[in-house]
Scaffold this motif. Structure first.
Motif, PDB file in Angstrom:
ATOM      1  N   PRO B 241      45.945  41.180  38.685  1.00  0.00           N
ATOM      2  CA  PRO B 241      46.477  41.431  40.138  1.00  0.00           C
ATOM      3  C   PRO B 241      44.562  42.708  40.724  1.00  0.00           C
ATOM      4  O   PRO B 241      44.244  42.537  41.776  1.00  0.00           O
ATOM      5  CB  PRO B 241      47.074  42.866  39.785  1.00  0.00           C
ATOM      6  CG  PRO B 241      47.867  41.578  39.022  1.00  0.00           C
ATOM      7  CD  PRO B 241      46.977  41.561  37.893  1.00  0.00           C
ATOM      8  N   ALA B 242      43.919  42.996  39.775  1.00  0.00           N
ATOM      9  CA  ALA B 242      42.646  43.581  39.999  1.00  0.00           C
ATOM     10  C   ALA B 242      41.442  43.155  39.936  1.00  0.00           C
ATOM     11  O   ALA B 242      40.796  43.356  40.637  1.00  0.00           O
ATOM     12  CB  ALA B 242      42.037  44.413  38.715  1.00  0.00           C
ATOM     13  N   LEU B 243      41.502  41.540  40.018  1.00  0.00           N
ATOM     14  CA  LEU B 243      40.037  40.595  40.432  1.00  0.00           C
ATOM     15  C   LEU B 243      40.130  40.850  41.839  1.00  0.00           C
ATOM     16  O   LEU B 243      40.637  40.766  42.416  1.00  0.00           O
ATOM     17  CB  LEU B 243      40.738  39.747  40.217  1.00  0.00           C
ATOM     18  CG  LEU B 243      40.711  38.545  38.363  1.00  0.00           C
ATOM     19  CD1 LEU B 243      41.439  37.380  38.841  1.00  0.00           C
ATOM     20  CD2 LEU B 243      39.367  38.554  38.053  1.00  0.00           C
ATOM     21  N   ARG B 244      39.309  41.312  42.144  1.00  0.00           N
ATOM     22  CA  ARG B 244      37.768  41.449  42.802  1.00  0.00           C
ATOM     23  C   ARG B 244      37.724  40.009  43.714  1.00  0.00           C
ATOM     24  O   ARG B 244      37.552  39.069  43.333  1.00  0.00           O
ATOM     25  CB  ARG B 244      37.444  42.571  43.109  1.00  0.00           C
ATOM     26  CG  ARG B 244      37.664  43.532  43.026  1.00  0.00           C
ATOM     27  CD  ARG B 244      36.518  44.579  42.665  1.00  0.00           C
ATOM     28  NE  ARG B 244      35.657  44.522  44.504  1.00  0.00           N
ATOM     29  CZ  ARG B 244      35.937  45.375  45.058  1.00  0.00           C
ATOM     30  NH1 ARG B 244      37.714  46.046  44.943  1.00  0.00           N
ATOM     31  NH2 ARG B 244      36.286  45.338  46.488  1.00  0.00           N
ATOM     32  N   PRO B 245      37.516  39.852  45.187  1.00  0.00           N
ATOM     33  CA  PRO B 245      37.047  38.509  45.917  1.00  0.00           C
ATOM     34  C   PRO B 245      36.044  37.777  44.718  1.00  0.00           C
ATOM     35  O   PRO B 245      35.994  36.588  44.859  1.00  0.00           O
ATOM     36  CB  PRO B 245      37.245  38.814  47.173  1.00  0.00           C
ATOM     37  CG  PRO B 245      37.977  39.766  47.010  1.00  0.00           C
ATOM     38  CD  PRO B 245      37.832  40.649  46.059  1.00  0.00           C
ATOM     39  N   ASP B 246      34.935  39.052  45.067  1.00  0.00           N
ATOM     40  CA  ASP B 246      33.854  38.073  44.139  1.00  0.00           C
ATOM     41  C   ASP B 246      34.246  36.846  42.857  1.00  0.00           C
ATOM     42  O   ASP B 246      33.740  36.184  42.489  1.00  0.00           O
ATOM     43  CB  ASP B 246      32.386  39.492  43.913  1.00  0.00           C
ATOM     44  CG  ASP B 246      33.120  40.461  43.715  1.00  0.00           C
ATOM     45  OD1 ASP B 246      34.427  40.780  43.862  1.00  0.00           O
ATOM     46  OD2 ASP B 246      32.173  41.194  43.082  1.00  0.00           O
ATOM     47  N   GLU B 247      35.195  38.068  42.484  1.00  0.00           N
ATOM     48  CA  GLU B 247      35.519  37.567  40.711  1.00  0.00           C
ATOM     49  C   GLU B 247      36.244  36.614  41.091  1.00  0.00           C
ATOM     50  O   GLU B 247      35.817  36.080  40.703  1.00  0.00           O
ATOM     51  CB  GLU B 247      36.431  38.795  40.227  1.00  0.00           C
ATOM     52  CG  GLU B 247      35.502  40.270  39.372  1.00  0.00           C
ATOM     53  CD  GLU B 247      35.867  41.412  38.815  1.00  0.00           C
ATOM     54  OE1 GLU B 247      35.236  41.985  38.216  1.00  0.00           O
ATOM     55  OE2 GLU B 247      37.165  41.826  39.629  1.00  0.00           O
ATOM     56  N   VAL B 248      37.539  36.502  41.864  1.00  0.00           N
ATOM     57  CA  VAL B 248      38.030  35.540  42.260  1.00  0.00           C
ATOM     58  C   VAL B 248      37.438  34.147  42.672  1.00  0.00           C
ATOM     59  O   VAL B 248      37.051  33.126  42.116  1.00  0.00           O
ATOM     60  CB  VAL B 248      38.406  35.359  43.388  1.00  0.00           C
ATOM     61  CG1 VAL B 248      39.421  34.155  43.503  1.00  0.00           C
ATOM     62  CG2 VAL B 248      39.428  36.840  42.540  1.00  0.00           C
ATOM     63  N   ARG B 249      35.762  33.999  43.579  1.00  0.00           N
ATOM     64  CA  ARG B 249      35.250  33.561  43.512  1.00  0.00           C
ATOM     65  C   ARG B 249      33.963  32.288  42.671  1.00  0.00           C
ATOM     66  O   ARG B 249      34.330  31.563  42.103  1.00  0.00           O
ATOM     67  CB  ARG B 249      33.995  33.910  44.695  1.00  0.00           C
ATOM     68  CG  ARG B 249      32.971  32.779  44.881  1.00  0.00           C
ATOM     69  CD  ARG B 249      32.538  33.132  46.169  1.00  0.00           C
ATOM     70  NE  ARG B 249      32.752  33.619  47.421  1.00  0.00           N
ATOM     71  CZ  ARG B 249      32.769  33.737  48.579  1.00  0.00           C
ATOM     72  NH1 ARG B 249      32.602  32.122  48.685  1.00  0.00           N
ATOM     73  NH2 ARG B 249      33.471  33.752  49.384  1.00  0.00           N
ATOM     74  N   THR B 250      33.316  33.490  41.273  1.00  0.00           N
ATOM     75  CA  THR B 250      33.259  33.396  39.958  1.00  0.00           C
ATOM     76  C   THR B 250      34.101  32.254  39.537  1.00  0.00           C
ATOM     77  O   THR B 250      33.260  31.590  39.211  1.00  0.00           O
ATOM     78  CB  THR B 250      32.160  34.468  39.233  1.00  0.00           C
ATOM     79  OG1 THR B 250      32.012  35.280  40.065  1.00  0.00           O
ATOM     80  CG2 THR B 250      31.574  34.487  38.495  1.00  0.00           C
ATOM     81  N   LEU B 251      35.590  33.219  39.367  1.00  0.00           N
ATOM     82  CA  LEU B 251      36.233  32.207  38.189  1.00  0.00           C
ATOM     83  C   LEU B 251      36.770  30.471  38.629  1.00  0.00           C
ATOM     84  O   LEU B 251      35.946  29.900  38.257  1.00  0.00           O
ATOM     85  CB  LEU B 251      37.523  33.017  38.786  1.00  0.00           C
ATOM     86  CG  LEU B 251      37.777  33.798  37.238  1.00  0.00           C
ATOM     87  CD1 LEU B 251      39.122  34.718  37.640  1.00  0.00           C
ATOM     88  CD2 LEU B 251      37.620  33.393  35.546  1.00  0.00           C
ATOM     89  N   LEU B 252      36.495  30.550  39.760  1.00  0.00           N
ATOM     90  CA  LEU B 252      37.020  29.478  41.036  1.00  0.00           C
ATOM     91  C   LEU B 252      35.523  28.264  40.453  1.00  0.00           C
ATOM     92  O   LEU B 252      36.206  26.899  40.361  1.00  0.00           O
ATOM     93  CB  LEU B 252      36.823  29.414  42.416  1.00  0.00           C
ATOM     94  CG  LEU B 252      38.443  30.751  42.763  1.00  0.00           C
ATOM     95  CD1 LEU B 252      38.615  30.494  44.217  1.00  0.00           C
ATOM     96  CD2 LEU B 252      39.648  28.775  41.990  1.00  0.00           C
ATOM     97  N   ARG B 253      34.727  29.176  40.968  1.00  0.00           N
ATOM     98  CA  ARG B 253      33.197  28.033  40.392  1.00  0.00           C
ATOM     99  C   ARG B 253      33.577  27.749  38.626  1.00  0.00           C
ATOM    100  O   ARG B 253      32.802  26.358  38.993  1.00  0.00           O
ATOM    101  CB  ARG B 253      32.174  29.031  41.194  1.00  0.00           C
ATOM    102  CG  ARG B 253      30.742  27.812  40.629  1.00  0.00           C
ATOM    103  CD  ARG B 253      29.710  28.910  41.454  1.00  0.00           C
ATOM    104  NE  ARG B 253      28.046  28.466  41.145  1.00  0.00           N
ATOM    105  CZ  ARG B 253      27.488  28.426  40.136  1.00  0.00           C
ATOM    106  NH1 ARG B 253      28.299  29.062  39.082  1.00  0.00           N
ATOM    107  NH2 ARG B 253      26.597  27.697  40.790  1.00  0.00           N
ATOM    108  N   ALA B 254      33.894  28.831  38.148  1.00  0.00           N
ATOM    109  CA  ALA B 254      34.063  28.324  36.887  1.00  0.00           C
ATOM    110  C   ALA B 254      34.607  27.190  36.629  1.00  0.00           C
ATOM    111  O   ALA B 254      33.849  26.064  35.261  1.00  0.00           O
ATOM    112  CB  ALA B 254      33.558  29.414  36.098  1.00  0.00           C
ATOM    113  N   LEU B 255      35.995  26.957  37.365  1.00  0.00           N
ATOM    114  CA  LEU B 255      37.101  26.605  36.788  1.00  0.00           C
ATOM    115  C   LEU B 255      36.767  25.095  37.477  1.00  0.00           C
ATOM    116  O   LEU B 255      37.625  24.513  36.920  1.00  0.00           O
ATOM    117  CB  LEU B 255      38.604  27.136  36.613  1.00  0.00           C
ATOM    118  CG  LEU B 255      37.954  28.021  35.906  1.00  0.00           C
ATOM    119  CD1 LEU B 255      39.429  29.066  36.214  1.00  0.00           C
ATOM    120  CD2 LEU B 255      38.225  27.924  34.972  1.00  0.00           C
TER     121      LEU B 255
END
Lengths: 212, 264
Positions: B241-255
C-alpha cells in the motif's frame, strides 16, 4: 442506398441542400466498411435537450418508423455517446459471463456503434451503426472508423447550418442580397473600384448609425 | 514486488468466477470510479461498493450528494461495466462509485472536476476515469491530478477512442497513467509505450463484464482498457500500500510486455 426525403428544415438545413445526401452517403460508406446493416443520424434538439432521428439508412420501413422519434440523452448507448462525446460500442446482454465470453447464448438482436457528432464543444447529434447478425460484434477499430465519419458529418452539418443562416438572412433582407450580388459583379469586372466602394459603405454606415 | 507475485495474481484472477470474493492475500484497496454510476443490485457487485456519491448543481455549484446503497444508479451501463472489470480482476478492491454522468448534465466536465476534487480530498489510493473532458476543463483537472500524484494516489484515465484534437484530459497529463485500447488474450498483459503521453495499451476489446439489471455483456473501447490497468494497479497497491505513483509506473514498465522496436 435509397433516395428519401430531405432532412427536415427544422434541423436547420436548407431545402434541397446537398448536405443531406452527402450525410446519407457518408453513413452508408461507414456501414459498408464496418459491416453494419442499418445506420442512422440523430440530431440534437437544444430546445427539448434530446436527440431526434433525422435519417436512417436501411429498410424503408425503418425510416418510416424511426424518423422524428425522440431519444432521451440520459439513457442508452446513443445517450451515452452524446453525454461522453465518445464513440460507444454496444453489445448484447447475456444471462451469464460464460455466454458473454463465448458469444453464443441467447441475446438481444443487436450490436451497435454510436459516434457523437461534435463541432468544437457543441453537440450536434449522434450517428449509429447497427447489426442484427448473430454473433456480430463491432471492434474498437470499427468504432474508431465510425468516429472519423462522425467528425466529417459534424463539419457537413455545421457548414450547412451556417449556409442556411446566411440564406435566411438574405431572404429576410432581399436588398442585402442584391447589394452583395452587385459587389460580387464589381469584384469580378472592376476589382480596382472595390476600395472606393468600401469607403462609400463605411461613410454610409457613419451617416446612418448613431455614434458608439 | 516480484514478477512471480504478478504471475500468481494473473493465475488467481483468471480462475476466479466473476464477483466471487477470494481469500485475499492482498490488502483491501479503495478504487474510486468516476463514471455513470454502478448497479449495486447486481449480484456480482453485492458488498463490493463501499460508497456511492452523485453530483448535482446546488446553489449554482456542483456538489457531491450521497446516493442510496444497494440501488441501481447507472442509466447507461458504462460505470457498471467498468466496475465489473475491476471487481473481477482485483477481487480485493473496494469500489467507490462516483456518478458524474446521467444526472441531466450533458457533458461530464463540471461533475468530473467535482468528483476528482472529492477523490483527492478523500485520498482514495486508485482513481479510475474512463472518461475524457474537453480542453476547457484541462487546467482544473491538471491541478487536481498533480495534487493526487503528490499525495500518493494513482490516477488512471482513458485516451479518447477517436482522438481528433487531443488524446483526452486527464489521460494526457504526466501525473496520470493514460490508457489506450489493444487486444490481448490475457487481461494482465499490457504494453508500455515509452515516450508517449498515453503510455499504456491494455486489453480493451470484447472484455466480458457486467450489465445493469443482473446480466453480462462484452465491451470494447479505451474506457474498458482503463479499468484493466486500474485493477493491475490495485493489485500492486494491495501487495504494498505504500507504493507511490512513480514507483507504480516503474513497476508497470518493468512488468509490461514491451512493444517490439521499429527496427526489429
Amino acid at each position: 442506398m435509397r433516395d428519401l426525403d430531405p432532412i427536415d428544415p427544422a434541423f436547420g438545413f436548407r431545402d434541397g441542400a446537398a448536405a443531406g445526401p452527402m450525410l446519407r452517403l457518408l453513413i452508408w460508406t461507414g456501414l459498408q466498411l464496418s459491416g453494419g446493416e442499418e445506420g442512422s443520424l440523430l440530431l440534437y434538439d437544444p430546445a427539448t435537450e434530446d436527440l431526434r432521428f433525422a435519417m436512417t439508412i436501411g429498410p424503408a420501413e425503418t425510416e418510416q418508423v424511426l424518423r422524428g422519434q425522440r431519444v432521451p440523452l440520459g439513457a442508452g448507448i446513443t445517450g451515452l455517446a452524446a453525454a461522453t462525446r465518445e464513440v460507444q460500442i454496444g453489445a448484447p446482454v447475456y444471462r451469464d459471463i460464460h455466454q458473454a465470453e463465448r458469444k453464443d447464448g441467447p441475446e438481444t438482436p443487436e450490436a451497435l456503434i454510436a459516434a457523437p457528432v461534435v463541432s468544437g464543444e457543441t453537440l450536434l447529434g449522434v450517428i449509429t451503426a447497427v447489426s442484427f447478425a448473430p454473433g456480430k460484434r463491432f471492434t474498437g477499430e470499427m468504432g474508431r472508423l465510425y468516429g472519423g465519419f462522425a467528425a466529417v458529418a459534424a463539419l457537413l452539418i455545421a457548414q450547412e447550418r451556417e449556409l442556411a443562416a446566411i440564406a435566411r438572412e438574405r431572404a429576410a433582407h432581399p436588398s442585402i442580397a442584391r447589394i452583395a450580388a452587385a459587389l460580387e459583379r464589381v469584384a469580378e469586372q472592376r476589382p480596382e473600384v472595390l476600395v472606393e466602394a468600401e469607403r462609400m459603405i463605411d461613410a454610409l454606415a457613419r451617416i446612418s448609425l448613431p455614434a458608439e | 514486488m516480484t514478477t512471480a507475485d504478478l504471475s500468481a495474481w494473473r493465475a488467481a484472477a483468471a480462475a476466479l468466477p466473476l464477483g466471487e470474493l477470494p481469500a485475499a492475500s492482498l490488502a483491501p484497496v479503495e478504487v474510486a470510479v468516476l463514471d455513470s454510476g454502478m448497479d449495486a443490485t447486481h449480484p456480482a457487485l453485492a458488498a463490493r461498493i463501499a460508497r456511492s456519491v452523485g453530483f448535482e448543481t446546488v446553489a449554482g455549484r456542483m456538489q457531491p450528494v450521497p446516493l442510496a446503497a444497494a440501488e441501481n444508479h447507472d442509466n447507461f451501463g458504462h460505470g457498471t461495466a467498468v466496475a465489473g472489470i475491476i471487481a473481477r480482476l482485483a477481487p480485493h478492491a473496494r469500489l467507490i462509485d462516483l456518478r458524474v454522468l446521467g444526472t441531466g448534465n450533458q457533458g461530464p466536465g463540471e461533475a468530473l472536476v467535482a468528483a476528482l476534487a472529492l477523490a483527492v480530498r478523500e485520498r482514495w489510493p486508485v482513481v479510475n476515469m474512463s472518461l475524457a473532458a474537453s480542453a476547457a476543463f484541462a487546467p482544473r483537472l491538471a491541478e487536481l491530478c498533480e495534487r493526487a500524484f503528490y499525495q500518493g494516489q494513482v490516477v488512471i484515465a482513458a485516451r479518447r477512442n477517436v482522438p481528433v484534437t487531443d488524446d483526452g484530459f486527464p489521460a494526457e497529463f504526466s501525473s496520470v497513467l493514460g490508457v489506450d485500447r489493444a487486444r490481448f488474450a490475457d487481461p494482465f498483459v499490457y504494453r508500455f509505450r515509452d515516450g508517449r503521453a498515453v503510455e499504456i495499451a491494455a486489453h480493451g476489446e470484447a472484455v466480458p463484464t457486467l450489465a445493469p439489471g443482473g446480466g453480462y455483456t462484452s465491451v470494447t473501447g479505451t474506457s474498458f482498457a482503463t479499468p484493466v490497468v486500474s485493477a493491475i494497479v490495485a493489485c500492486l497497491k494491495g501487495a504494498d500500500p505504500a507504493l507511490r505513483p512513480d514507483e507504480v509506473r516503474t513497476l508497470l514498465r518493468a512488468l509490461a510486455e514491451r512493444e517490439p522496436s521499429r527496427a526489429a
